[in-house]
Design an enzyme around this catalytic site. Structure first.
Site, PDB file in Angstrom:
ATOM      1  N   ASP A  13      34.973   2.225  23.277  1.00 40.76           N
ATOM      2  CA  ASP A  13      33.590   1.911  22.867  1.00 40.76           C
ATOM      3  C   ASP A  13      33.412   0.454  22.473  1.00 40.76           C
ATOM      4  OD1 ASP A  13      33.021   4.687  23.076  1.00 40.76           O
ATOM      5  OD2 ASP A  13      33.803   4.972  21.054  1.00 40.76           O
ATOM      6  N   GLY A  40      32.005   7.488  27.495  1.00 40.17           N
ATOM      7  CA  GLY A  40      30.834   6.930  28.183  1.00 40.17           C
ATOM      8  C   GLY A  40      30.756   5.434  28.057  1.00 40.17           C
ATOM      9  N   HIS A  41      30.276   4.814  29.120  1.00 35.12           N
ATOM     10  CA  HIS A  41      29.947   3.395  29.069  1.00 35.12           C
ATOM     11  C   HIS A  41      28.437   3.308  28.994  1.00 35.12           C
ATOM     12  CE1 HIS A  41      33.829   2.057  30.062  1.00 35.12           C
ATOM     13  NE2 HIS A  41      33.791   2.261  31.352  1.00 35.12           N
ATOM     14  N   THR A 240      44.179   9.881  24.635  1.00 35.78           N
ATOM     15  CA  THR A 240      43.712  10.642  25.778  1.00 35.78           C
ATOM     16  C   THR A 240      44.954  11.022  26.589  1.00 35.78           C
ATOM     17  OG1 THR A 240      42.038  10.747  27.505  1.00 35.78           O
ATOM     18  CG2 THR A 240      43.310   8.680  27.364  1.00 35.78           C
ATOM     19  N   THR A 302      28.893  12.270  23.123  1.00 31.22           N
ATOM     20  CA  THR A 302      28.754  13.388  22.192  1.00 31.22           C
ATOM     21  C   THR A 302      27.673  13.175  21.138  1.00 31.22           C
ATOM     22  OG1 THR A 302      30.398  12.348  20.789  1.00 31.22           O
ATOM     23  CG2 THR A 302      31.227  13.938  22.390  1.00 31.22           C
ATOM     24  N   GLY A 303      27.242  11.924  20.929  1.00 33.32           N
ATOM     25  CA  GLY A 303      26.290  11.628  19.854  1.00 33.32           C
ATOM     26  C   GLY A 303      26.939  11.654  18.480  1.00 33.32           C
ATOM     27  N   ARG A 304      28.267  11.873  18.430  1.00 26.59           N
ATOM     28  CA  ARG A 304      28.968  11.945  17.142  1.00 26.59           C
ATOM     29  C   ARG A 304      28.920  10.591  16.444  1.00 26.59           C
ATOM     30  NH1 ARG A 304      34.891  14.513  18.446  1.00 26.59           N
ATOM     31  NH2 ARG A 304      34.811  13.048  20.158  1.00 26.59           N
ATOM     32  N   SER A 413      29.710 -11.707  23.080  1.00 31.18           N
ATOM     33  CA  SER A 413      28.504 -10.953  23.407  1.00 31.18           C
ATOM     34  C   SER A 413      27.636 -10.809  22.164  1.00 31.18           C
ATOM     35  CB  SER A 413      28.904  -9.582  23.965  1.00 31.18           C
ATOM     36  OG  SER A 413      27.764  -8.769  24.103  1.00 31.18           O
ATOM     37  N   GLY A 415      24.417  -9.150  22.256  1.00 35.61           N
ATOM     38  CA  GLY A 415      23.383  -8.143  22.449  1.00 35.61           C
ATOM     39  C   GLY A 415      23.751  -7.264  23.629  1.00 35.61           C
TER      40      GLY A 415
HETATM   41  P1  GDP Z   1      32.254   1.156  26.314  1.00 36.23           P
HETATM   42  O1  GDP Z   1      32.671   2.566  26.511  1.00 36.23           O
HETATM   43  O2  GDP Z   1      33.404   0.272  25.939  1.00 36.23           O
HETATM   44  O3  GDP Z   1      31.469   0.619  27.450  1.00 36.23           O
HETATM   45  O4  GDP Z   1      31.308   1.104  25.047  1.00 36.23           O
HETATM   46  P2  GDP Z   1      30.026   2.012  24.728  1.00 36.23           P
HETATM   47  O5  GDP Z   1      29.064   1.921  25.819  1.00 36.23           O
HETATM   48  O6  GDP Z   1      30.413   3.327  24.250  1.00 36.23           O
HETATM   49  O7  GDP Z   1      29.486   1.257  23.435  1.00 36.23           O
HETATM   50  C1  GDP Z   1      29.042  -0.026  23.428  1.00 36.23           C
HETATM   51  C2  GDP Z   1      27.593  -0.033  22.925  1.00 36.23           C
HETATM   52  O8  GDP Z   1      27.286  -1.279  22.398  1.00 36.23           O
HETATM   53  C3  GDP Z   1      26.566   0.204  24.006  1.00 36.23           C
HETATM   54  O9  GDP Z   1      25.471   0.895  23.461  1.00 36.23           O
HETATM   55  C4  GDP Z   1      26.166  -1.208  24.432  1.00 36.23           C
HETATM   56  O10 GDP Z   1      24.871  -1.293  24.984  1.00 36.23           O
HETATM   57  C5  GDP Z   1      26.221  -1.902  23.126  1.00 36.23           C
HETATM   58  N1  GDP Z   1      26.611  -3.298  23.187  1.00 36.23           N
HETATM   59  C6  GDP Z   1      27.551  -3.887  23.983  1.00 36.23           C
HETATM   60  N2  GDP Z   1      27.686  -5.188  23.664  1.00 36.23           N
HETATM   61  C7  GDP Z   1      26.827  -5.422  22.632  1.00 36.23           C
HETATM   62  C8  GDP Z   1      26.546  -6.573  21.837  1.00 36.23           C
HETATM   63  O11 GDP Z   1      27.112  -7.641  21.989  1.00 36.23           O
HETATM   64  N3  GDP Z   1      25.612  -6.410  20.844  1.00 36.23           N
HETATM   65  C9  GDP Z   1      24.969  -5.245  20.613  1.00 36.23           C
HETATM   66  N4  GDP Z   1      24.077  -5.173  19.631  1.00 36.23           N
HETATM   67  N5  GDP Z   1      25.213  -4.133  21.343  1.00 36.23           N
HETATM   68  C10 GDP Z   1      26.140  -4.241  22.332  1.00 36.23           C
END
Ligand code: GDP
Length: 424
Positions: A13, A40-41, A240, A302-304, A413, A415
């Protein structure tokens, strides 16, 4: 031509999906090489917001070929649903931009059932599985008791193979868990529905990648989860059931002898962890809730609510080592803007001794975090796009982390949106 892996340095994540979505622009092929639909990504781009579980993140880029390699847990049912959702948001997914390895093993409905049955048996000792069948799937794969995607092209052989597997699997389902046995006719209907749909996508993707390489094409390898969840190097048994490290990328993609040139390790500016297992720098109470809300730390699948804490230098340095990272993408810096002081877990204290290495998993239960504080920047940095425009304290934080983990931070990053980053 250039081969780059994007991997998670810690518990997952970290924002890998966001980084892959950004970097896919430079690559011809995007490959998933391990894992399944259990994590999830999240990708935010001009088409909307997407939670991808199995689809490679290059699926949004025109001209990019996306591959599900032999190392993935090929959950056709989940993949089908995910494809329908993404297609309904205007993205084209066809056998021209999605290739599935003929050597990928199929995750069958009984893997999901067994995952739930085993977690229920474990009760309060459960591993925190997302119940997507990943652990039962990989155990079967290592026992050579799975069906390969390519077997769909040999229906007579497939029927016989499936009958043998059903006979074997029913011994466990009924004898160990007291569950209902699987019937061939029911499972065959499942094969007819998903097998027929996916046949046009299935290819020898190892050969595709080798030919692409000869033709000078570049490839990006996209990992799921992080090195703390790697089966061999993670926090056993709260890992995992596959290898989440870059070293596995060539093996799980069908190009075992190929060298990866660049490994971009994704690190979050603070720590999060989903599910069970030791998490040394964990925060609780109000402090945790504030960070969780600021970073919207709730699981994509999962929303956890995710467990949260300050950045853990000990774990991150170990993650950099496991991944062989050549560059770091530091994500979610913007989330920390509300903090007066920025906490950093620099060491662990283990039985009265201060250590800087990541210890054996069992010893993690006795580790306490040693925290130092850096000055915060207390301003909104979300719209900054140049390194020199970042507040001095934000730059100091990046430089501090870079030095402590021993790997250059190439991307910062700020945002979730595609362009919300700084390249150094
Ligand atoms: P992944 O599995 O590694 O891709 O990560 P996830 O998708 O589970 O979680 C990353 C979350 O952070 C997602 O909701 C992204 O949109 C958000 N995100 C990624 N980079 C940034 C960032 O630099 N700033 C903010 N505020 N959100 C980010």
């Amino acid at each position: 031509m250039s081969k780059c892996a994007i991997v998670g340095i810690n518990w997952g994540d970290e924002g890998k999906g966001r980084m892959v979505d950004l970097l896919t622009e430079k690559y011809d092929y995007v490959v998933r090489f391990q894992g399944g639909g259990n994590a999830g990504h999240t990708v935010v781009n001009e088409f909307g917001k997407f939670a991808l579980h199995l689809l490679p993140s290059g699926i949004f880029r025109k001209g990019v070929k996306n591959i599900l390699g032999n190392g993935v847990a090929l959950d056709l049912e989940n993949l089908y649903d995910e494809m329908q959702t993404v297609i309904s948001q205007g993205i084209s997914i066809t056998p021209d931009n999605l290739y599935i390895s003929d050597r990928a093993s199929l995750l069958l409905p009984w893997h999901r059932d067994l995952d739930g049955l085993e977690e229920a048996r474990l009760k309060d000792k459960k591993y925190g599985s997302t119940k997507q069948g990943i652990a039962p799937f990989y155990s079967d794969k290592f026992q050579k008791k799975t069906i390969l995607a390519g077997e769909l092209f040999y229906p007579e052989h497939l029927k016989e193979h499936l009958k043998d597997l059903i006979e074997w699997k029913n011994l466990t389902l009924t004898g160990v868990y007291g569950a209902e046995p699987v019937k061939f006719d029911d499972l065959w209907k499942w094969f007819e529905k998903y097998g027929e749909f996916f046949k046009p996508f299935i290819k020898d993707t190892g050969r595709v990648l080798k030919e692409a390489d000869k033709a000078g094409k570049s490839s990006l390898f996209e990992a799921q989860l992080g090195s703390r969840r790697d089966m061999d190097y993670g926090i056993h048994p709260y890992t995992t059931s596959s290898n989440t490290i870059a070293a596995y990328a060539p093996v799980g993609s069908g190009i075992a002898a190929t060298k990866i040139d660049e490994v971009v390790g994704v690190v979050k500016a603070y720590s999060t962890c989903v599910g069970e297992g030791p998490f040394v720098c964990e925060w609780f109470g109000e402090e945790a809730e504030e960070l969780r809300k600021a970073g919207f730390e709730y699981g994509a699948k999962t929303g956890r609510p995710r467990r949260v804490g300050p950045i853990d230098i000990v774990a991150t340095r170990y993650g950099v080592e496991c991944q062989g990272a050549t560059a770091i993408a530091l994500t979610k810096m913007d989330v920390m803007s509300y903090m007066e002081k920025i906490p950093v877990c620099t060491h662990y204290e283990l039985n009265g001794e201060i250590i800087d290495y990541f210890p054996f998993p069992v010893a993690l239960n006795d580790c306490k975090p040693v925290i130092e504080y850096l000055d915060g920047w207390k301003s909104d940095i979300g719209s900054i796009r140049k390194w020199e425009d970042l507040p001095e304290n934000a730059r100091k934080y990046v430089e501090y982390v870079e030095k402590a983990i021993g790997c250059p931070i190439k991307y910062v990053s700020l945002g979730p949106e595609r362009d919300a980053y700084i390249e150094r």
